[in-house]
Scaffold this motif. Structure first.
Motif, short mmCIF file in Angstrom:
data_model
loop_
_atom_site.label_atom_id
_atom_site.label_comp_id
_atom_site.label_asym_id
_atom_site.label_seq_id
_atom_site.Cartn_x
_atom_site.Cartn_y
_atom_site.Cartn_z
N ASP A 151 0.75 -1.13 0.03
CA ASP A 151 0.19 -0.04 -0.08
C ASP A 151 0.79 1.19 -0.33
OD1 ASP A 151 0.96 -0.35 2.42
OD2 ASP A 151 -0.88 -0.35 3.66
N ASP A 152 2.19 1.14 -0.30
CA ASP A 152 3.05 2.26 -0.10
C ASP A 152 4.11 2.08 -1.20
OD1 ASP A 152 5.53 1.86 1.47
OD2 ASP A 152 4.07 0.75 2.44
N PRO A 153 4.72 3.08 -1.88
CA PRO A 153 5.74 2.79 -3.02
C PRO A 153 7.14 1.93 -2.46
CG PRO A 153 4.63 5.05 -3.07
CD PRO A 153 4.25 4.43 -1.81
N SER A 154 7.40 2.36 -1.08
CA SER A 154 8.57 1.73 -0.68
C SER A 154 8.37 0.07 -0.86
CB SER A 154 8.95 2.19 0.65
OG SER A 154 10.19 1.52 1.19
N THR A 155 7.20 -0.28 -0.10
CA THR A 155 6.72 -1.82 0.20
C THR A 155 6.53 -2.22 -1.40
OG1 THR A 155 5.82 -1.35 2.18
CG2 THR A 155 5.44 -3.46 1.04
N GLY A 156 5.91 -1.57 -2.22
CA GLY A 156 5.66 -1.92 -3.50
C GLY A 156 6.96 -2.19 -4.33
N ALA B 133 10.98 -5.84 -6.82
CA ALA B 133 12.15 -6.25 -6.82
C ALA B 133 12.47 -7.61 -6.56
CB ALA B 133 13.21 -5.36 -6.05
N ALA B 134 11.55 -8.50 -5.63
CA ALA B 134 11.72 -9.84 -5.34
C ALA B 134 11.72 -10.77 -6.84
CB ALA B 134 10.77 -10.27 -4.54
N VAL B 135 11.28 -10.22 -8.02
CA VAL B 135 11.47 -10.96 -9.14
C VAL B 135 12.78 -11.31 -9.28
CG1 VAL B 135 9.25 -10.15 -10.31
CG2 VAL B 135 11.42 -9.11 -10.62
N ALA B 136 13.85 -10.75 -8.80
CA ALA B 136 15.24 -10.84 -9.30
C ALA B 136 15.73 -12.24 -8.74
CB ALA B 136 16.17 -9.77 -8.55
N ALA B 137 15.03 -12.80 -7.68
CA ALA B 137 15.27 -13.91 -6.87
C ALA B 137 15.21 -15.04 -7.77
CB ALA B 137 14.50 -14.09 -5.88
N GLY B 138 14.29 -15.15 -8.81
CA GLY B 138 14.23 -16.22 -9.65
C GLY B 138 14.76 -16.07 -11.01
N TYR B 139 14.68 -14.63 -11.51
CA TYR B 139 15.15 -14.32 -12.84
C TYR B 139 16.56 -14.68 -12.95
CZ TYR B 139 14.55 -11.65 -17.10
OH TYR B 139 14.31 -11.12 -18.40
N VAL B 140 17.39 -14.26 -11.93
CA VAL B 140 18.73 -14.36 -11.81
C VAL B 140 19.22 -15.95 -12.15
CG1 VAL B 140 19.29 -14.79 -9.26
CG2 VAL B 140 21.14 -13.76 -10.86
N VAL C 232 15.46 -3.54 -10.93
CA VAL C 232 15.05 -2.20 -11.19
C VAL C 232 13.58 -2.24 -11.80
CG1 VAL C 232 15.27 -0.14 -12.85
CG2 VAL C 232 17.36 -1.29 -11.55
N PHE C 233 13.39 -2.86 -12.92
CA PHE C 233 11.92 -2.95 -13.43
C PHE C 233 10.91 -3.95 -12.64
CE2 PHE C 233 14.61 -2.05 -17.22
CZ PHE C 233 14.09 -1.01 -17.83
N GLY C 234 11.41 -4.70 -12.01
CA GLY C 234 10.30 -5.20 -10.97
C GLY C 234 9.94 -4.26 -9.99
N ALA C 235 10.95 -3.66 -9.54
CA ALA C 235 10.92 -2.39 -8.28
C ALA C 235 9.82 -1.18 -9.06
CB ALA C 235 11.95 -1.83 -7.96
N VAL C 236 9.87 -0.96 -10.33
CA VAL C 236 9.37 0.03 -11.02
C VAL C 236 7.67 -0.49 -11.13
CG1 VAL C 236 8.62 1.19 -13.08
CG2 VAL C 236 10.98 1.27 -12.16
N GLY C 237 7.57 -1.64 -11.31
CA GLY C 237 6.25 -2.35 -11.35
C GLY C 237 5.47 -2.51 -10.24
N GLY C 238 6.23 -2.81 -9.13
CA GLY C 238 6.04 -2.78 -7.58
C GLY C 238 5.46 -1.50 -7.18
N VAL C 239 6.17 -0.35 -7.58
CA VAL C 239 5.88 0.91 -7.12
C VAL C 239 4.44 1.18 -8.01
CG1 VAL C 239 6.15 3.34 -7.36
CG2 VAL C 239 7.93 1.95 -6.68
N LEU C 240 4.30 0.93 -9.13
CA LEU C 240 3.01 1.17 -9.88
C LEU C 240 1.74 0.42 -9.44
CD1 LEU C 240 4.20 1.02 -13.69
CD2 LEU C 240 3.48 3.19 -12.36
N GLY C 241 2.04 -0.74 -8.92
CA GLY C 241 1.18 -1.57 -8.36
C GLY C 241 0.52 -1.25 -7.09
N SER C 242 1.68 -0.65 -6.27
CA SER C 242 1.11 0.03 -5.23
C SER C 242 0.25 1.33 -4.96
CB SER C 242 2.36 0.05 -4.05
OG SER C 242 3.16 1.19 -4.37
#
Length: 191
Positions: free
Chosen positions: A123-128, A133-140, A177-187
Motif C-alpha cells: 500500500d505504499d511505494p517503498s513496500t511495492g 524487486a523480488a522477481v530478481a530472485a528467480g530471474y537471476v 529495477v524493472f520489477g521495483a518500478v512495477g511494484g511501485v506502480l502496483g502499490s
C-alpha cells in the motif's frame, strides 16, 4: 508482529517473487522467440549451409534467439573473429534487429513487479518496490542457466552471451529495477 510471522512473510514473498521472476524470464524469451525466430532462421541459413557442408552442426534458431534475448537486456554475445580472437556484438544496438526488442524484458518485468505488489497488498511505494524487486530472485537463476543453454560450440570456439554482464545486468539489475518500478506502480494504483 512476531519474528516468526515476519520471517514467514519474507520467505513467502521471496518464494512467490522467485516464481514470478522465473516465469518472467521464460515469458520474455518466448515473446522474443515467437517474434524473431523466423527472421533469425532466415539470417542463419547461409551460415548454417556452410557449416553443414563442412560437417559441422548448424546453429539452432532457438539458441540465436537466446543471444537476441540477452541483447535486449543490454548484454552482448561473444563470437570467434578471424585475427581478433573473440569479438562482441549486440544485434539490437548495432541496428541489425528491432529496437523494440529492448522493451520485451522491461515490460514483462514491470508487469511481474506490478502483480507481485498487488498480490502482497503493498500500500505504499517503498513496500511495492521491495515486493516487485523480488522477481530478481528467480530471474537471476534462469539468467545464469541461460548463459550456458544458449552457448553454441563448434571446433573449439563458442558463441555465448557475455558471462559477467549476463549475470549482473540481465540477472540482477534488469529484474530488480524493472520489477521495483512495477511494484511501485502496483502499490500506487491499489484501491
Amino acid at each position: 508482529m512476531s519474528q516468526r510471522t515476519a520471517t514467514g512473510s519474507l520467505g513467502k514473498t521471496l518464494g512467490v517473487g522467485a516464481a514470478a521472476g522465473a516465469l518472467s524470464y521464460v515469458v520474455g524469451y518466448l515473446v522474443t522467440y515467437l517474434w524473431q525466430a523466423s527472421s533469425v532462421q532466415e539470417r542463419l541459413e547461409s551460415y548454417n549451409a556452410i557449416v553443414e557442408f563442412l560437417g559441422g552442426d548448424p546453429i539452432p534458431a532457438w539458441q540465436a534467439v537466446g543471444w537476441l534475448f540477452y541483447n535486449a537486456h543490454g548484454v552482448a554475445f561473444t563470437y570467434p573473429a578471424l585475427g581478433e580472437g573473440q569479438a562482441s556484438r549486440n544485434l539490437i544496438a548495432d541496428g541489425s534487429a528491432a529496437m523494440l526488442l529492448y522493451l520485451v524484458p522491461a515490460v514483462v518485468l514491470v508487469l511481474a513487479g506490478f502483480v507481485l505488489a498487488r498480490y502482497a497488498n503493498a500500500d505504499d511505494p517503498s513496500t511495492g518496490a521491495k515486493r516487485g524487486a523480488a522477481v530478481a530472485a528467480g530471474y537471476v537463476v534462469l539468467a545464469v542457466v541461460g548463459l550456458f543453454v544458449f552457448e553454441y560450440t563448434a571446433g573449439g570456439s563458442a558463441i555465448h552471451p557475455e558471462y559477467v554482464p549476463g549475470v549482473l545486468l540481465a540477472g540482477v539489475v534488469y529484474p530488480a529495477v524493472f520489477g521495483a518500478v512495477g511494484g511501485v506502480l502496483g502499490s500506487v494504483t491499489a484501491t
